[in-house]
Write an enzyme that holds these catalytic residues in place. Structure first.
Site, PDB file in Angstrom:
ATOM      1  N   GLU A   1      13.980  -5.223  35.111  1.00 28.39           N
ATOM      2  CA  GLU A   1      13.642  -6.382  34.291  1.00 28.39           C
ATOM      3  C   GLU A   1      13.519  -7.643  35.122  1.00 28.39           C
ATOM      4  OE1 GLU A   1      15.642  -4.007  30.843  1.00 28.39           O
ATOM      5  OE2 GLU A   1      16.402  -4.577  32.820  1.00 28.39           O
ATOM      6  N   ALA A   2      12.744  -8.570  34.585  1.00 28.22           N
ATOM      7  CA  ALA A   2      12.671  -9.940  35.098  1.00 28.22           C
ATOM      8  C   ALA A   2      12.709 -10.869  33.899  1.00 28.22           C
ATOM      9  CB  ALA A   2      11.403 -10.164  35.912  1.00 28.22           C
TER      10      ALA A   2
END
Length: 291
Positions: free
Chosen positions: A47-48
């Site tokens: 994830e970002a």
């Protein structure tokens, strides 16, 4: 393109490089959804996140910041390790909550409250969108995909709190760690697997390290079935299910990421009507990104 403050944070660990990494862009103002998604895919992380000012409605309700959460290929309304990691990065970068010791995050599922718990942060688990037992066809499919007998799945439930998790409990942590899932069978499912580390059938039992459960999380990735190192959303949903069903105590620690060489630790505590999911975070990189 502009230089934007950035941190890469390791979440659910107090030791760098033993948890679940997260890319945090601390100023996502003006970025398009396509740019956010492209950057997320490029990082090759699970994830970002992109920090933004709260919406007017969110600010009026007490939000300190807004976050958009992406994984490869899609945006998520909520995820646990990005919630803790983003809050850690925001505080470290000088963010000041409206209420000391309490941070309110605005995201796709609405407002999520976090508290500072010593050196750890903890988020209030959002309510389950879908709960209750899985369909028997799903359970049989998951058993085949995990390579276990149907009778080895002792309990099962929907664990949907944004991510569409299906949860199953196996007989032991050893069985969870031995899994070699079949990607061709589980390719379209988000599956969370949990097994007791302590004495089987004893709700408050732990191993010598004080850990009650081993957890693994499998989901569709860009290159087939992927395994997440440490998963806050899944652990939040598992805790709601297991505590509610009398299968876990109101306070416990779960381990995740063991098979990936990680040492994730998720701290669960039920306090009245609120279930807190906590963990440590460590900043591993800080600087600027061009976006």
């Amino acid at each position: 393109m502009h230089q934007r403050p950035f941190k890469q944070v390791d979440v659910f660990t107090a030791t760098a490089y033993r948890g679940n990494p997260l890319a945090v862009v601390l100023d996502g103002t003006g970025l398009s959804t396509e740019t956010m998604q492209h950057f997320t895919n490029w990082t090759n992380l699970s994830e970002a996140t992109f920090v933004l000012p709260p919406t007017p409605e969110g600010r009026a309700a007490g939000a300190d910041y807004r976050v958009r959460i992406f994984c490869p290929g899609r945006e998520l309304p909520f995820a646990g390790h990005p919630t803790l990691g983003t809050c850690h990065a925001w505080l470290q970068a000088g963010g000041r909550p409206q209420v000391a010791g309490r941070v309110v995050q605005e995201c796709g599922v609405g407002l999520v409250t976090l508290r500072q718990d010593g050196e750890r942060l903890a988020f209030a688990a959002p309510p389950l969108i879908k709960s209750g037992p899985l369909a028997e066809d799903d359970v049989a499919l998951i058993a085949r995909g995990l390579g276990v007998a149907r009778s080895d799945i002792l309990h099962h439930a929907w664990c949907d709190n944004g991510p569409n998790w299906r949860g199953v409990m196996l007989r032991s942590a050893e069985q969870v760690l031995a899994l070699r899932p079949d990607a061709s069978i589980l390719s379209k499912l988000d599956v969370g697997v949990v097994g007791p580390r302590g004495k089987v059938g004893v709700v408050d039992s732990t191993d010598a390290d004080g850990i009650a459960f081993e957890v693994r999380a499998f989901f569709p990735g860009n290159n087939g079935l992927a395994e997440d190192p440490v998963t806050g959303s899944l652990n939040a949903a598992l805790a709601q299910w297991l505590i509610g069903a009398g299968l876990a105590p109101a306070r416990y620690v779960a381990a995740q990421g063991t098979c990936l060489g990680r040492a994730g630790r998720v701290h669960v505590e039920q306090d009245g009507d609120t279930l807190w999911i906590g963990g440590s975070s460590v900043t591993c990189m800080t600087g600027q990104v061009l976006l």
